[in-house]
Design a protein around this motif. Structure first.
Motif, PDB file in Angstrom:
ATOM      1  N   GLY A 130      -2.103   0.636  -8.597  1.00  0.00           N
ATOM      2  CA  GLY A 130      -2.000   1.965  -8.042  1.00  0.00           C
ATOM      3  C   GLY A 130      -3.251   2.795  -8.242  1.00  0.00           C
ATOM      4  O   GLY A 130      -3.312   3.951  -7.861  1.00  0.00           O
ATOM      5  N   ARG A 157       0.841  -1.185   0.000  1.00  0.00           N
ATOM      6  CA  ARG A 157       0.000   0.000   0.000  1.00  0.00           C
ATOM      7  C   ARG A 157       0.875   1.234   0.000  1.00  0.00           C
ATOM      8  O   ARG A 157       1.778   1.362   0.813  1.00  0.00           O
ATOM      9  N   ARG A 158       0.609   2.148  -0.917  1.00  0.00           N
ATOM     10  CA  ARG A 158       1.343   3.408  -0.990  1.00  0.00           C
ATOM     11  C   ARG A 158       0.372   4.530  -0.614  1.00  0.00           C
ATOM     12  O   ARG A 158      -0.674   4.669  -1.225  1.00  0.00           O
ATOM     13  N   CYS A 192      -7.287   1.181  -3.685  1.00  0.00           N
ATOM     14  CA  CYS A 192      -6.588   0.556  -2.567  1.00  0.00           C
ATOM     15  C   CYS A 192      -7.160  -0.778  -2.161  1.00  0.00           C
ATOM     16  O   CYS A 192      -8.363  -0.933  -2.018  1.00  0.00           O
ATOM     17  N   VAL A 240      -0.079  -1.156  -4.897  1.00  0.00           N
ATOM     18  CA  VAL A 240       0.907  -1.238  -5.971  1.00  0.00           C
ATOM     19  C   VAL A 240       1.436  -2.669  -6.025  1.00  0.00           C
ATOM     20  O   VAL A 240       1.634  -3.302  -4.997  1.00  0.00           O
TER      21      VAL A 240
END
Length: 93
Positions: free
Chosen positions: A56, A22-23, A59, A33
């Motif tokens: 991306g 997770r970004r 989520c 991602v």
């Protein structure tokens, strides 16, 4: 968080893993991602791909991944999203 979603090894030295993470610091802006990591020395060193196209965008979906290789240069990655809505199970490819 960090997740290793799938792996495939051609032998004791050469292998690949699908890495999801997770970004983003906040749930509202977080993005999942996906990258692929590869090793040719039994895991001492790993090379990381660029983020895969199409990742991306949202989520933390529940994706199931499979990865396989026929030799060191030719392989495939398959991802499928699963979800449950009420009592119905659905899939999107």
């Amino acid at each position: 968080g960090l997740s290793l979603a799938a792996s495939f090894f051609l032998g004791p030295d050469r292998g690949w893993v699908v890495h999801t993470f997770r970004r983003g610091a906040y749930a509202s802006s977080a993005r999942q991602v996906v990258t692929v990591l590869g090793t040719s020395d039994g895991g001492t060193r790993w090379r990381t791909s660029a983020p895969l196209p199409g990742t991306g965008a949202g989520c933390c979906s529940s994706f199931s991944y499979q990865v396989g290789f026929t030799d060191a240069s030719h392989g495939w990655l398959y991802g499928m999203q699963w979800g449950v809505q009420g009592e119905e199970v659905w899939q999107a490819t």
